[in-house]
Design an enzyme around this catalytic site. Structure first.
Site, PDB file in Angstrom:
ATOM      1  N   ALA A   1       0.619  -1.170   0.092  1.00  0.00           N
ATOM      2  CA  ALA A   1      -0.393   0.385  -0.008  1.00  0.00           C
ATOM      3  C   ALA A   1       0.971   1.114   0.228  1.00  0.00           C
ATOM      4  O   ALA A   1       0.618   2.129  -0.685  1.00  0.00           O
ATOM      5  CB  ALA A   1      -0.821   0.012   0.936  1.00  0.00           C
ATOM      6  N   VAL A   2       1.729   1.446   1.148  1.00  0.00           N
ATOM      7  CA  VAL A   2       2.899   2.360   1.324  1.00  0.00           C
ATOM      8  C   VAL A   2       3.761   2.557  -0.307  1.00  0.00           C
ATOM      9  O   VAL A   2       3.603   4.174  -0.879  1.00  0.00           O
ATOM     10  CB  VAL A   2       3.435   2.472   2.128  1.00  0.00           C
TER      11      VAL A   2
ATOM     12  N   TRP B   1      17.983  -6.087  -2.904  1.00  0.00           N
ATOM     13  CA  TRP B   1      17.594  -4.779  -4.448  1.00  0.00           C
ATOM     14  C   TRP B   1      18.736  -4.353  -4.160  1.00  0.00           C
ATOM     15  O   TRP B   1      19.443  -3.464  -5.008  1.00  0.00           O
ATOM     16  CB  TRP B   1      15.899  -3.942  -4.242  1.00  0.00           C
TER      17      TRP B   1
ATOM     18  N   ALA C   1      -2.740   4.353   3.916  1.00  0.00           N
ATOM     19  CA  ALA C   1      -2.821   4.198   2.730  1.00  0.00           C
ATOM     20  C   ALA C   1      -3.609   2.814   2.363  1.00  0.00           C
ATOM     21  O   ALA C   1      -3.290   1.571   3.396  1.00  0.00           O
ATOM     22  CB  ALA C   1      -1.854   3.822   1.939  1.00  0.00           C
TER      23      ALA C   1
ATOM     24  N   LYS D   1       5.452   7.360  17.381  1.00  0.00           N
ATOM     25  CA  LYS D   1       4.908   6.479  16.445  1.00  0.00           C
ATOM     26  C   LYS D   1       4.709   5.293  16.834  1.00  0.00           C
ATOM     27  O   LYS D   1       3.785   4.560  16.525  1.00  0.00           O
ATOM     28  CB  LYS D   1       5.932   6.679  15.431  1.00  0.00           C
TER      29      LYS D   1
ATOM     30  N   SER E   1      -2.913  -2.062  10.408  1.00  0.00           N
ATOM     31  CA  SER E   1      -2.218  -3.116   9.531  1.00  0.00           C
ATOM     32  C   SER E   1      -1.566  -4.404   9.092  1.00  0.00           C
ATOM     33  O   SER E   1      -1.889  -5.495   8.673  1.00  0.00           O
ATOM     34  CB  SER E   1      -1.076  -2.735   8.635  1.00  0.00           C
TER      35      SER E   1
ATOM     36  N   LEU F   1       3.173 -11.866   9.806  1.00  0.00           N
ATOM     37  CA  LEU F   1       2.305 -10.154  10.757  1.00  0.00           C
ATOM     38  C   LEU F   1       4.093  -9.835  11.093  1.00  0.00           C
ATOM     39  O   LEU F   1       4.470  -9.787  11.196  1.00  0.00           O
ATOM     40  CB  LEU F   1       1.639 -10.353  12.523  1.00  0.00           C
TER      41      LEU F   1
END
Length: 318
Positions: free
Chosen positions: A17-18, A90, A132, A184, A254, A265
């Site tokens: 999503a992000v 990556w 998102a 956060k 999420s 998870l």
């Protein structure tokens, strides 16, 4: 020295999503975007994003094999915390000494995730404050209230800001990123596990027993954060609960969404990070440790996922 972003190509690692949201916003501003996903998954050649201004579709390039990518000057890592090995595969191909890497993830271990492939001075930890939600593989809904990205006021952060400003999500640059990250994390390390374990949305925090549990967990997280250098006031626990209480009816997390979808998870980089740092400082965090054990056990039992889905559906029908 990094150039200003102009319309430079950008690689986005992690088409969740992000990742889709950031890819869509950057491609919409004219940046050629390459989405880097898992081998064998269906390719995404265009991303449709929707927000309060409407819907828009933009083209992107898809890659699922690290061997087929080239070096990029700008890379955004938006994988889940437990997908660090995939992200690093990556980065081996995408990054050189001129690359700036924005790590847009939960948690407090942004730089640790991309080490040793990216030196600290090339990493921009970014806290994601926009919401998102992915629909199918190529559609994402974006919701936000205030600045959607928070970055540190340091050299890498200042260099990345022009690129992130182009997302239109709003960027807040802070001098005390440690405190911002732990604020956060207080939310994520408590709200995510408790909603996932109960298969209930944020309304579960109105239950007195769950609320008392949350208060104890938040106090433990705050104590660890202070030991890490975060400036968390005495009222930090009440502030987090007030924020949770203000969430719209039916808001989830999420981790709850991942449990219901049968995905792994994201607990280790959230509550796991708290418990690890507590041990480093010889601090007791017994309730966080116990809840971490429960969530970890849940994640290793795929047979419980179908039951979780059924439970959630039954609750919605009542």
């Amino acid at each position: 020295m990094l150039s200003t972003p102009g319309r430079d190509p950008v690689a986005v690692v992690g088409p969740g999503a992000v990742g889709l949201a950031l890819a869509a916003r950057l491609a919409g501003q004219g940046h050629p975007v390459t989405l880097c996903g898992r081998p064998g998954t269906a390719p995404v050649s265009a991303v449709t994003s929707s927000d309060e201004h409407g819907m828009r579709t933009v083209d992107v390039e898809w890659r699922s094999e690290p061997a087929r990518v080239h070096l990029f000057r700008w890379v955004v890592v938006a994988t889940k915390l437990h997908q660090g090995d995939a992200a690093r595969a990556w980065l081996e191909r995408l990054v050189d000494s001129d690359t700036l890497v924005v790590v847009a993830q939960n948690g407090i271990e942004h730089r640790e995730l991309v080490a040793p492939h990216v030196p600290r001075h090339q990493v921009v930890p970014a806290l994601v404050h926009f919401n998102a939600e992915r629909h199918d593989r190529d559609r994402v809904e974006i919701r936000q209230d205030g600045p959607g990205l928070v970055i540190g006021d340091d050299g890498p952060g200042r260099r990345a800001r022009p690129l992130l400003d182009r997302t239109g999500l709003g960027v807040r640059i802070v001098t005390d990123f440690t405190t911002a990250a732990w604020r956060k994390l207080m939310v994520n390390a408590v709200a995510n596990p408790l909603t996932a374990l109960t298969c209930r949305r944020v309304e579960v925090f109105a239950d007195p027993s769950v609320r008392n549990l949350a208060v104890t967990m938040l106090a433990e997280v705050a104590a660890v954060g202070r030991a890490e250098g975060a400036r968390l006031p005495a009222e930090a626990v009440e502030d987090v609960l007030a924020w949770i209480d203000a969430r719209p009816a039916g808001a989830g997390s999420s981790m709850l969404a991942d449990r219901l979808a049968g995905r792994r998870l994201e607990y280790d980089g959230l509550l796991g990070a708290v418990v690890r740092r507590a041990r480093t400082h010889a601090l007791a965090a017994p309730v966080c440790t116990a809840v971490l054990a429960l969530v970890a056990a849940l994640d290793t039992a795929p047979s419980t996922r179908a039951a979780a889905h059924d439970t959630f559906k039954n609750q919605e029908q009542q």
